[in-house]
Design a protein around this motif. Structure first.
Motif, PDB file in Angstrom:
ATOM      1  N   MET A 123     -11.182  51.079 -32.126  1.00 52.13           N
ATOM      2  CA  MET A 123     -10.592  51.449 -30.841  1.00 52.13           C
ATOM      3  C   MET A 123      -9.405  52.387 -31.026  1.00 52.13           C
ATOM      4  N   THR A 124      -9.138  53.156 -29.988  1.00 51.40           N
ATOM      5  CA  THR A 124      -7.875  53.882 -29.916  1.00 51.40           C
ATOM      6  C   THR A 124      -6.922  53.011 -29.100  1.00 51.40           C
ATOM      7  N   GLY A 125      -5.643  53.258 -29.208  1.00 52.53           N
ATOM      8  CA  GLY A 125      -4.688  52.504 -28.400  1.00 52.53           C
ATOM      9  C   GLY A 125      -4.144  51.288 -29.115  1.00 52.53           C
ATOM     10  N   ALA A 126      -3.971  50.213 -28.358  1.00 52.60           N
ATOM     11  CA  ALA A 126      -3.247  49.035 -28.842  1.00 52.60           C
ATOM     12  C   ALA A 126      -4.021  48.198 -29.858  1.00 52.60           C
ATOM     13  N   TRP A 127      -5.356  48.310 -29.901  1.00 53.63           N
ATOM     14  CA  TRP A 127      -6.156  47.429 -30.749  1.00 53.63           C
ATOM     15  C   TRP A 127      -6.911  48.214 -31.804  1.00 53.63           C
ATOM     16  N   ASP A 128      -7.107  47.599 -32.946  1.00 52.59           N
ATOM     17  CA  ASP A 128      -7.887  48.227 -34.011  1.00 52.59           C
ATOM     18  C   ASP A 128      -9.386  48.103 -33.739  1.00 52.59           C
ATOM     19  N   TYR A 129      -9.804  46.928 -33.235  1.00 53.30           N
ATOM     20  CA  TYR A 129     -11.229  46.657 -33.021  1.00 53.30           C
ATOM     21  C   TYR A 129     -11.441  45.895 -31.726  1.00 53.30           C
ATOM     22  N   MET A 130     -12.630  46.076 -31.162  1.00 55.33           N
ATOM     23  CA  MET A 130     -13.086  45.234 -30.054  1.00 55.33           C
ATOM     24  C   MET A 130     -14.469  44.720 -30.409  1.00 55.33           C
ATOM     25  N   LEU A 131     -14.647  43.402 -30.261  1.00 60.22           N
ATOM     26  CA  LEU A 131     -15.922  42.751 -30.533  1.00 60.22           C
ATOM     27  C   LEU A 131     -16.483  42.190 -29.240  1.00 60.22           C
ATOM     28  N   LYS A 132     -17.784  42.263 -29.099  1.00 59.79           N
ATOM     29  CA  LYS A 132     -18.474  41.535 -28.037  1.00 59.79           C
ATOM     30  C   LYS A 132     -19.133  40.342 -28.714  1.00 59.79           C
ATOM     31  N   VAL A 133     -18.696  39.151 -28.322  1.00 60.88           N
ATOM     32  CA  VAL A 133     -19.159  37.911 -28.938  1.00 60.88           C
ATOM     33  C   VAL A 133     -19.928  37.110 -27.900  1.00 60.88           C
ATOM     34  N   VAL A 134     -21.103  36.623 -28.263  1.00 61.81           N
ATOM     35  CA  VAL A 134     -21.911  35.801 -27.365  1.00 61.81           C
ATOM     36  C   VAL A 134     -22.156  34.449 -28.028  1.00 61.81           C
ATOM     37  N   VAL A 135     -21.793  33.384 -27.300  1.00 66.80           N
ATOM     38  CA  VAL A 135     -21.965  32.014 -27.783  1.00 66.80           C
ATOM     39  C   VAL A 135     -22.329  31.103 -26.613  1.00 66.80           C
ATOM     40  N   LYS A 136     -22.572  29.834 -26.929  1.00 66.92           N
ATOM     41  CA  LYS A 136     -22.983  28.853 -25.921  1.00 66.92           C
ATOM     42  C   LYS A 136     -21.890  28.577 -24.888  1.00 66.92           C
ATOM     43  N   ASP A 137     -20.681  28.289 -25.344  1.00 67.23           N
ATOM     44  CA  ASP A 137     -19.617  27.887 -24.430  1.00 67.23           C
ATOM     45  C   ASP A 137     -18.256  28.109 -25.086  1.00 67.23           C
ATOM     46  N   ILE A 138     -17.197  27.728 -24.384  1.00 68.57           N
ATOM     47  CA  ILE A 138     -15.842  27.957 -24.882  1.00 68.57           C
ATOM     48  C   ILE A 138     -15.576  27.170 -26.165  1.00 68.57           C
ATOM     49  N   ARG A 139     -16.142  25.991 -26.280  1.00 73.52           N
ATOM     50  CA  ARG A 139     -15.966  25.190 -27.495  1.00 73.52           C
ATOM     51  C   ARG A 139     -16.607  25.892 -28.691  1.00 73.52           C
ATOM     52  N   GLN A 140     -17.802  26.421 -28.499  1.00 77.50           N
ATOM     53  CA  GLN A 140     -18.461  27.141 -29.596  1.00 77.50           C
ATOM     54  C   GLN A 140     -17.683  28.411 -29.942  1.00 77.50           C
ATOM     55  N   TYR A 141     -17.068  29.043 -28.953  1.00 79.48           N
ATOM     56  CA  TYR A 141     -16.246  30.226 -29.230  1.00 79.48           C
ATOM     57  C   TYR A 141     -15.049  29.842 -30.096  1.00 79.48           C
ATOM     58  N   GLU A 142     -14.410  28.720 -29.758  1.00 77.51           N
ATOM     59  CA  GLU A 142     -13.276  28.262 -30.551  1.00 77.51           C
ATOM     60  C   GLU A 142     -13.695  27.994 -31.998  1.00 77.51           C
ATOM     61  N   ILE A 143     -14.828  27.335 -32.168  1.00 76.05           N
ATOM     62  CA  ILE A 143     -15.355  27.068 -33.515  1.00 76.05           C
ATOM     63  C   ILE A 143     -15.652  28.384 -34.232  1.00 76.05           C
ATOM     64  N   PHE A 144     -16.249  29.331 -33.518  1.00 76.12           N
ATOM     65  CA  PHE A 144     -16.542  30.639 -34.105  1.00 76.12           C
ATOM     66  C   PHE A 144     -15.259  31.315 -34.585  1.00 76.12           C
ATOM     67  N   VAL A 145     -14.233  31.334 -33.736  1.00 75.56           N
ATOM     68  CA  VAL A 145     -12.983  32.013 -34.107  1.00 75.56           C
ATOM     69  C   VAL A 145     -12.350  31.332 -35.315  1.00 75.56           C
ATOM     70  N   ARG A 146     -12.276  30.019 -35.286  1.00 82.41           N
ATOM     71  CA  ARG A 146     -11.606  29.298 -36.382  1.00 82.41           C
ATOM     72  C   ARG A 146     -12.416  29.305 -37.680  1.00 82.41           C
ATOM     73  N   ASN A 147     -13.720  29.048 -37.588  1.00 80.94           N
ATOM     74  CA  ASN A 147     -14.529  28.845 -38.799  1.00 80.94           C
ATOM     75  C   ASN A 147     -15.230  30.091 -39.309  1.00 80.94           C
ATOM     76  N   GLN A 148     -15.462  31.058 -38.446  1.00 82.96           N
ATOM     77  CA  GLN A 148     -16.158  32.274 -38.868  1.00 82.96           C
ATOM     78  C   GLN A 148     -15.183  33.448 -38.963  1.00 82.96           C
ATOM     79  N   LEU A 149     -14.561  33.751 -37.847  1.00 85.47           N
ATOM     80  CA  LEU A 149     -13.717  34.942 -37.781  1.00 85.47           C
ATOM     81  C   LEU A 149     -12.488  34.797 -38.679  1.00 85.47           C
ATOM     82  N   LEU A 150     -11.680  33.792 -38.440  1.00 85.14           N
ATOM     83  CA  LEU A 150     -10.447  33.644 -39.217  1.00 85.14           C
ATOM     84  C   LEU A 150     -10.697  33.228 -40.663  1.00 85.14           C
TER      85      LEU A 150
END
Length: 162
Positions: A101-128
């Motif tokens: 990206m240009t501007g304030a962010w280096d990257y933008m991702l489009k992430v698709v998961v089942k629900d907010i809980r799965q997103y949290e798990i994805f961020v903690r266990n996969q992304l980070l």
């Protein structure tokens, strides 16, 4: 860039609507014979305009209800850090799209998961845990999908080249 004539554009539009159409069906819709139609489609494939033929799965029908747009800044800039980040993100199935990206962010991702809980798990266990050099993550949850298309605006491209 490859120049497209009106017949090429019509073929690509038909294939973008439904890639399972037969060459004969496309030829009939365009009032041309099957052999020239097949040659055009083959040329479009050889020239790299048609890269894949896929089935689009209805994400909501299989319970993938959450779409998140995740903006990321790396903790340290540099070509190697970017390459490492990009190589790691490519391996994550939940990431449907990733853009620098240009501007304030280096990257933008489009992430698709089942629900907010799965997103949290994805961020903690996969992304980070598996993606190096992340300094900052911001999550933006989609509420209502207004438009989601895979069709490129080919007619506007044809008009620009005229």
């Amino acid at each position: 860039m490859i120049d497209l004539d009106p017949q090429d554009v019509k073929i690509l539009e038909l294939l973008q609507q439904d890639a399972s159409r037969s060459t004969n069906e496309i030829a009939e819709k365009l009032n041309m014979s099957q052999s020239p139609c097949w040659r055009r489609i083959n040329r479009l494939q050889q020239d790299g305009l048609i890269t894949n033929t896929v089935a689009l799965v209805n994400r909501e029908a299989i319970g993938m209800d959450l779409v998140a747009f995740t903006t990321i800044n790396l903790s340290q800039a540099g070509r190697k850090n970017m390459e490492n980040f990009e190589a790691a993100v490519i391996q994550l199935d939940e990431v449907m799209e990733c853009y620098t990206m240009t501007g304030a962010w280096d990257y933008m991702l489009k992430v698709v998961v089942k629900d907010i809980r799965q997103y949290e798990i994805f961020v903690r266990n996969q992304l980070l845990a598996k993606v190096p050099n992340i300094g900052e993550i911001h999550s933006h949850m989609a509420v209502t999908e207004i438009k989601n298309s895979t069709k490129l605006p080919l007619k506007s491209q044809l008009e620009k080249s005229s």
